[in-house]
Design a protein around this motif. Structure first.
Motif, mmCIF file in Angstrom:
data_model
loop_
_atom_site.group_PDB
_atom_site.id
_atom_site.type_symbol
_atom_site.label_atom_id
_atom_site.label_comp_id
_atom_site.label_asym_id
_atom_site.label_seq_id
_atom_site.Cartn_x
_atom_site.Cartn_y
_atom_site.Cartn_z
ATOM 1 N N LEU A 107 0.832 -1.204 0.000
ATOM 2 C CA LEU A 107 0.000 0.000 0.000
ATOM 3 C C LEU A 107 0.866 1.254 0.000
ATOM 4 C CD1 LEU A 107 -2.865 -0.874 2.530
ATOM 5 C CD2 LEU A 107 -3.100 -0.467 0.072
ATOM 6 N N CYS A 108 1.852 1.283 0.891
ATOM 7 C CA CYS A 108 2.726 2.459 0.991
ATOM 8 C C CYS A 108 3.502 2.680 -0.304
ATOM 9 C CB CYS A 108 3.702 2.289 2.153
ATOM 10 S SG CYS A 108 2.944 2.351 3.786
ATOM 11 N N GLY A 109 4.088 1.612 -0.827
ATOM 12 C CA GLY A 109 4.902 1.741 -2.025
ATOM 13 C C GLY A 109 4.097 2.098 -3.256
ATOM 14 N N CYS A 110 3.016 1.365 -3.480
ATOM 15 C CA CYS A 110 2.235 1.560 -4.706
ATOM 16 C C CYS A 110 1.414 2.847 -4.672
ATOM 17 C CB CYS A 110 1.325 0.357 -4.931
ATOM 18 S SG CYS A 110 2.227 -1.178 -5.259
ATOM 19 N N LEU A 111 0.767 3.116 -3.543
ATOM 20 C CA LEU A 111 -0.028 4.343 -3.456
ATOM 21 C C LEU A 111 0.870 5.580 -3.492
ATOM 22 C CD1 LEU A 111 -2.686 3.311 -0.782
ATOM 23 C CD2 LEU A 111 -3.095 3.789 -3.204
ATOM 24 N N GLY A 112 2.018 5.487 -2.836
ATOM 25 C CA GLY A 112 2.948 6.610 -2.875
ATOM 26 C C GLY A 112 3.466 6.868 -4.277
ATOM 27 N N TYR A 113 3.749 5.789 -4.999
ATOM 28 C CA TYR A 113 4.219 5.936 -6.380
ATOM 29 C C TYR A 113 3.117 6.500 -7.271
ATOM 30 C CZ TYR A 113 6.249 4.627 -10.914
ATOM 31 O OH TYR A 113 6.744 4.643 -12.197
ATOM 32 N N ALA A 114 1.888 6.020 -7.069
ATOM 33 C CA ALA A 114 0.764 6.532 -7.857
ATOM 34 C C ALA A 114 0.520 8.012 -7.571
ATOM 35 C CB ALA A 114 -0.494 5.725 -7.549
ATOM 36 N N ALA A 115 0.726 8.416 -6.326
ATOM 37 C CA ALA A 115 0.454 9.804 -5.939
ATOM 38 C C ALA A 115 1.502 10.775 -6.465
ATOM 39 C CB ALA A 115 0.364 9.904 -4.419
ATOM 40 N N PHE A 116 2.764 10.352 -6.500
ATOM 41 C CA PHE A 116 3.843 11.275 -6.866
ATOM 42 C C PHE A 116 4.560 10.908 -8.160
ATOM 43 C CE2 PHE A 116 3.382 11.921 -2.298
ATOM 44 C CZ PHE A 116 3.384 13.305 -2.214
ATOM 45 N N GLY A 117 4.353 9.698 -8.646
ATOM 46 C CA GLY A 117 4.975 9.305 -9.901
ATOM 47 C C GLY A 117 6.472 9.121 -9.791
ATOM 48 N N ASN A 118 7.143 9.252 -10.919
ATOM 49 C CA ASN A 118 8.589 9.014 -10.965
ATOM 50 C C ASN A 118 9.394 10.052 -10.194
ATOM 51 O OD1 ASN A 118 8.179 6.767 -12.551
ATOM 52 N ND2 ASN A 118 8.518 7.840 -14.486
ATOM 53 N N SER A 119 8.764 11.148 -9.829
ATOM 54 C CA SER A 119 9.476 12.206 -9.099
ATOM 55 C C SER A 119 9.243 12.138 -7.591
ATOM 56 C CB SER A 119 9.032 13.580 -9.611
ATOM 57 O OG SER A 119 7.626 13.752 -9.432
ATOM 58 N N VAL A 120 8.778 11.003 -7.089
ATOM 59 C CA VAL A 120 8.504 10.869 -5.661
ATOM 60 C C VAL A 120 9.771 11.120 -4.847
ATOM 61 C CG1 VAL A 120 8.935 8.376 -5.697
ATOM 62 C CG2 VAL A 120 7.509 9.350 -3.896
ATOM 63 N N ALA A 121 9.599 11.768 -3.706
ATOM 64 C CA ALA A 121 10.741 12.090 -2.838
ATOM 65 C C ALA A 121 11.294 10.827 -2.192
ATOM 66 C CB ALA A 121 10.312 13.079 -1.758
ATOM 67 N N GLY A 122 12.583 10.860 -1.855
ATOM 68 C CA GLY A 122 13.210 9.715 -1.200
ATOM 69 C C GLY A 122 12.532 9.365 0.104
ATOM 70 N N ASN A 123 12.169 10.367 0.877
ATOM 71 C CA ASN A 123 11.347 10.207 2.081
ATOM 72 C C ASN A 123 9.972 10.744 1.713
ATOM 73 O OD1 ASN A 123 9.946 10.661 4.495
ATOM 74 N ND2 ASN A 123 11.803 11.150 5.641
ATOM 75 N N ILE A 124 9.030 9.860 1.486
ATOM 76 C CA ILE A 124 7.752 10.257 0.891
ATOM 77 C C ILE A 124 7.043 11.348 1.676
ATOM 78 C CG2 ILE A 124 6.511 8.399 2.068
ATOM 79 C CD1 ILE A 124 4.631 8.304 -0.359
#
Length: 478
Positions: A294-311
């Motif tokens: 959930l954390c990995g996939c939802l975070g990636y969906a929310a921010f895309g390829n530019s997601v911060a190292g510390n979400i």
């Protein structure tokens, strides 16, 4: 201690040699009766696993993409589950049901593999503990800096220049830890474990909730099947290095094998501890992996390829400010106690070792303030523990690179503690024949994990070296 004595009658007379003494309050090793169950063991594991490692999973997923990212989380979970089952069978030396108990991971290694392997285990263990203390200093400072920045931007409008060096927060965190390190047996206080559990679940849940809200509101960013794109986001060499770093970050999220033997030592002996532990590992890893996905996939969906190292730093001042800052505060509160949990074993090891050779060196001395007030001071502990905290703080200031450090710690700790030692102990205790099918499978798994770990370590070191070229302590701002 109450004892229940059962007299066995033999032909109307009591045979003294058949008197059975059953102690209802102690186990077979003479220690107080253990009462742990599947539920308590599962709770302990989940509490230990879900922590600051969850903050980097969205970034790791972005480097790996929709296919390899979630797949890697599942694979690392499966490997951890398998080797944890092997470790569960090594809690007792000899027979997994009736053999001699081992009370710690190191003791299990010593019983199965001998003293030489213990040294390797201790080096890996204490290196990981020390490195984690450095990592916690970095993470706490990042959260403190993010809180400062968000409040500054909200107060001075979004265009204001609110960049700040995290170094000052690392120093503040270090000063706090110097004082806390002098508290006797701080890591044994029950409130520390409860606080860590509540705080880690709080900020992890907030990350999931904010990610869901961002996705639902139509904030889905550019994502791809393979993650960050060569030629668009980065070049080919960077892609390779970051993919390997991402694997180290995922490994860090599953680095909890060191505590499994201690948790198993809390379980009651009926049913056998190894069977109970295997069920607990299955339940806890299933829940943890689902949460990580959930954390990995939802975070990636929310921010895309530019997601911060510390979400959490990616949500910035534009999300519900109070909720984001509350999550940062939870991280800081969690890591203040967690730092001591990881550093106290090092303190204990050094001080107990020196006590055998130089008992006068670490003896406490009374300091008379007045006729009615005296305090006991241990000058060696004050100096040594202060030096320890200072070194971790200095390293954090010099190398405040969140994903690089997390990847390094994950890669360094995963193979030896999660894979190598459990496999070697299992092979030795079960006397698995060399070159048999089972032996080849176990050794192949170990070699593959070793290769991945070494590659991830190299990638993390490369990332640290690259970051150091453009970083100046106290001058670089975030």
């Amino acid at each position: 201690m109450a004892r229940e004595v059962q007299m066995v009658e033999n032909g109307g007379s009591v045979a003294q040699n058949e008197v059975q003494v059953v102690d209802a309050e102690v186990d077979d090793d003479g220690r107080p009766k253990r009462t742990g169950t599947v539920s308590t063991a599962s709770a302990h594991i989940i509490t230990a696993v879900i922590g600051s490692g969850v903050l980097s999973l969205a970034w790791a997923t972005a480097q790996l993409g929709w296919f390899v990212g979630p797949g890697s989380l599942v694979i690392f979970s499966a490997i951890t589950f398998y080797t944890s089952n092997l470790l569960a069978d090594c809690y007792r030396t000899g027979d997994p049901v009736m053999g001699k108990r081992n009370y710690s991971y190191v003791e299990a290694v010593k019983s199965s593999l001998g003293k030489k392997q213990v040294w390797l285990c201790l080096i890996c263990q204490y290196t990981n503990l020390y490195g984690t203390s450095v990592g916690y200093t970095i993470t706490a400072a990042i959260s403190a800096g993010a809180m400062h920045k968000s409040l500054c931007l909200r107060r001075r409008t979004h265009a204001a220049d609110c960049k700040i060096s995290d170094s000052r927060y690392m120093i503040a965190f270090g000063i706090l830890q110097i004082f806390m390190s002098q508290l006797p047996k701080f890591h044994d206080l029950w409130i520390v474990s409860i606080l860590a559990a509540v705080m880690s679940f709080s900020y992890s849940s907030i990350v999931v909730g904010l990610s869901i809200a961002r996705v639902v509101s139509g904030g889905i960013k550019r994502t791809t099947l393979t993650g960050t794109q060569v030629g668009v986001d980065l070049d080919a060499s960077q892609k390779i290095w970051l993919v390997l770093q991402a694997l180290g970050n995922i490994a860090f999220a599953y680095s909890f094998s060191l505590i499994l033997v201690e948790i198993q030592d809390t379980l009651k002996s009926t049913p056998p501890e190894n069977k109970t532990m295997k069920k607990a590992v299955l339940i806890s890893l299933s829940i943890t992996t689902a949460f990580y996905l959930l954390c990995g996939c939802l975070g990636y969906a929310a921010f895309g390829n530019s997601v911060a190292g510390n979400i959490l730093t990616g949500f910035g001042p534009y999300e519900p400010l109070w909720l984001v800052n509350f999550a940062h505060a939870c991280i800081i509160a969690h890591l203040v106690g967690a730092y001591q949990v990881f550093s106290q074993p090092i303190f204990s090891m050094v001080e107990s070792s020196l006590a055998r050779w130089y008992p006068n060196l670490i003896a406490s001395k009374s300091l008379e303030i007045s006729n009615k007030f005296k305090i006991k001071l241990n000058f060696f502990m004050i100096v040594w523990r202060t030096i320890f905290v200072v070194t971790t703080t200095v390293l954090a200031i010099v190398m405040p690179f969140f994903n690089d450090i997390v990847g390094f710690l994950g890669a360094v700790g995963f193979w030896p503690m999660t894979v190598y030692f459990p496999i070697e102990m299992y092979i030795k205790s079960r006397q698995i024949r060399v070159l048999s099918a089972k032996w080849i499978w176990l050794q192949s798994l170990s070699v593959v994990c070793l290769i991945v770990s070494v590659a991830s370590v190299c990638a993390s070191v490369q990332g640290i070296a690259k970051s150091l070229k453009s970083y100046s302590p106290f001058e670089s701002l975030s």
